[in-house]
Design a protein around this motif. Structure first.
Motif, short mmCIF file in Angstrom:
data_model
loop_
_atom_site.label_atom_id
_atom_site.label_comp_id
_atom_site.label_asym_id
_atom_site.label_seq_id
_atom_site.Cartn_x
_atom_site.Cartn_y
_atom_site.Cartn_z
N SER A 60 86.94 9.25 67.03
CA SER A 60 87.22 9.44 65.60
C SER A 60 87.19 8.13 64.84
O SER A 60 87.32 7.04 65.42
N PHE A 61 87.02 8.26 63.53
CA PHE A 61 86.99 7.09 62.63
C PHE A 61 87.46 7.59 61.26
O PHE A 61 86.73 7.57 60.28
N HIS A 62 88.70 8.03 61.20
CA HIS A 62 89.24 8.63 59.97
C HIS A 62 89.48 7.58 58.89
O HIS A 62 90.03 6.52 59.16
N LEU A 63 89.13 7.94 57.67
CA LEU A 63 89.30 7.04 56.53
C LEU A 63 90.64 7.32 55.87
O LEU A 63 90.98 8.49 55.61
N GLU A 64 91.40 6.26 55.56
CA GLU A 64 92.71 6.42 54.94
C GLU A 64 92.90 5.42 53.81
O GLU A 64 92.35 4.31 53.86
N LYS A 65 93.69 5.85 52.82
CA LYS A 65 94.14 4.93 51.78
C LYS A 65 95.51 5.38 51.34
O LYS A 65 95.74 6.57 51.09
N GLY A 66 96.40 4.45 51.22
CA GLY A 66 97.80 4.78 50.94
C GLY A 66 98.05 5.28 49.53
O GLY A 66 98.94 6.10 49.31
N SER A 67 97.26 4.80 48.57
CA SER A 67 97.51 5.15 47.17
C SER A 67 96.19 5.13 46.43
O SER A 67 95.67 4.05 46.09
N VAL A 68 95.64 6.32 46.18
CA VAL A 68 94.32 6.38 45.56
C VAL A 68 94.40 6.19 44.04
O VAL A 68 95.43 6.46 43.43
N GLN A 69 93.29 5.73 43.49
CA GLN A 69 93.17 5.53 42.05
C GLN A 69 92.04 6.41 41.51
O GLN A 69 91.17 6.85 42.27
N VAL A 70 92.05 6.62 40.21
CA VAL A 70 90.99 7.41 39.59
C VAL A 70 89.62 6.82 39.90
O VAL A 70 88.64 7.55 40.14
N SER A 71 89.55 5.51 39.97
CA SER A 71 88.28 4.83 40.23
C SER A 71 87.76 5.04 41.66
O SER A 71 86.62 4.66 41.96
N ASP A 72 88.58 5.63 42.52
CA ASP A 72 88.13 5.93 43.89
C ASP A 72 87.34 7.24 43.95
O ASP A 72 86.81 7.59 45.01
N SER A 73 87.26 7.95 42.86
CA SER A 73 86.50 9.20 42.82
C SER A 73 85.05 8.92 43.15
O SER A 73 84.38 8.13 42.46
N ALA A 74 84.56 9.55 44.21
CA ALA A 74 83.21 9.27 44.70
C ALA A 74 82.95 10.21 45.88
O ALA A 74 83.81 11.00 46.26
N VAL A 75 81.75 10.08 46.46
CA VAL A 75 81.44 10.80 47.71
C VAL A 75 81.49 9.78 48.84
O VAL A 75 80.90 8.70 48.74
N TYR A 76 82.16 10.14 49.92
CA TYR A 76 82.35 9.24 51.05
C TYR A 76 81.60 9.79 52.27
O TYR A 76 81.71 10.97 52.60
N PHE A 77 80.84 8.90 52.90
CA PHE A 77 80.02 9.28 54.05
C PHE A 77 80.43 8.48 55.28
O PHE A 77 80.50 7.25 55.23
N CYS A 78 80.65 9.17 56.38
CA CYS A 78 80.86 8.54 57.66
C CYS A 78 79.51 8.44 58.37
O CYS A 78 78.66 9.33 58.22
N ALA A 79 79.29 7.36 59.11
CA ALA A 79 77.98 7.17 59.75
C ALA A 79 78.14 6.40 61.05
O ALA A 79 79.13 5.70 61.26
N LEU A 80 77.14 6.55 61.92
CA LEU A 80 77.13 5.77 63.15
C LEU A 80 75.72 5.28 63.44
O LEU A 80 74.73 5.83 62.98
N LYS A 81 75.68 4.20 64.22
CA LYS A 81 74.39 3.71 64.69
C LYS A 81 74.60 3.04 66.03
O LYS A 81 75.55 2.27 66.21
N ARG A 82 73.70 3.37 66.96
CA ARG A 82 73.74 2.72 68.25
C ARG A 82 72.82 1.52 68.25
O ARG A 82 71.85 1.46 67.49
N LEU A 83 73.11 0.59 69.13
CA LEU A 83 72.25 -0.58 69.25
C LEU A 83 70.91 -0.17 69.84
O LEU A 83 70.84 0.64 70.74
N GLY A 84 69.85 -0.74 69.30
CA GLY A 84 68.52 -0.42 69.80
C GLY A 84 67.57 -0.25 68.63
O GLY A 84 67.93 0.38 67.64
#
Lengths: 113, 111
Positions: free
Chosen positions: A72-96
């Motif tokens: 897992s790689f859960h995203l957290e923020k303790g206190s969000v602001q209006v300016s944090d409104s957006a789309v958030y993408f989780c991603a991975l990449k292997r070496l190679g």
């Protein structure tokens, strides 16, 4: 193959609320993990990253810890602001050279005043 | 520093017309290049992926094609656009395990 699963939302919060966006991954080996953010009408930009197990990425008050035991790689923020409104993408990449950058489907966050 | 240019920013095209979107990268060599499409309210769909000149991997069979005529140039094309080709197209490059750099995107509307 490699894949990323994240909660799809949308997520709506009030300002100063606590945020968690879940992300789990499937991959062989030891991928690097990323969170990207997309503000309306723009391309994606890196928010934070972690390259090995137990690493914590952090930026702009956001944090995510690379948990190999729970994949897992859960995203957290303790206190969000209006300016944090957006789309958030989780991603991975292997070496190679031929390894692809794999994204989750994105989670739309709306923060109300 | 590395930069990525993508153009045009917006495009309105009639059904059946051709398409050419261009992406160029500066400040790096031999990057891995990507084309993604983001339909309204949906996530990123990987369309094409290239690890070098002339090397294109297609992820989804569709009405589009891609070419990489130079190391730092990646082109997305179509001979005849469909209504379903409308969306937000994003070019990106990655090197190794470093972060991905995205262009500002092209908003394509097929009418």
């Amino acid at each position: 193959g490699n894949s990323v699963t994240q909660m799809e939302g949308p997520v709506t919060l009030s300002e100063e609320a606590f945020l968690t966006i879940n992300c789990t991954y499937t991959a062989t080996g030891y991928p690097s993990l990323f969170w990207y953010v997309q503000y309306p009408g723009e391309g994606l930009q890196l928010l934070l990253k972690a390259t090995k197990a137990d690493d914590k990425g952090s930026n702009k008050g956001f944090e995510a810890t690379y948990r190999k035991e729970t994949t897992s790689f859960h995203l957290e923020k303790g206190s969000v602001q209006v300016s944090d409104s957006a789309v958030y993408f989780c991603a991975l990449k292997r070496l190679g050279g031929s390894e692809k950058l794999v994204f989750g489907k994105g989670t739309k966050l709306t923060v109300n005043p | 520093s590395q930069t990525i240019h993508q153009w045009p920013a917006t495009l309105v095209q009639p059904v059946g017309s051709p398409l050419s979107l261009e992406c160029t990268v500066e400040g790096t060599s031999n990057p891995n290049l990507y084309w993604y499409r983001q339909a309204a309210g949906r996530g990123l769909q990987l369309l094409f992926y290239s690890v070098g000149i002339g090397q294109i991997s297609s992820e989804v069979p569709q009405n589009l094609s891609a070419s990489r005529p130079q190391d730092r140039q990646f082109i997305l094309s179509s001979k005849k656009l469909l209504l379903s080709d409308s969306g937000f197209y994003l070019c990106a490059w990655v090197k190794g395990l470093a972060e991905a750099f995205f262009g500002q995107g092209t908003r394509l509307t097929v009418v």
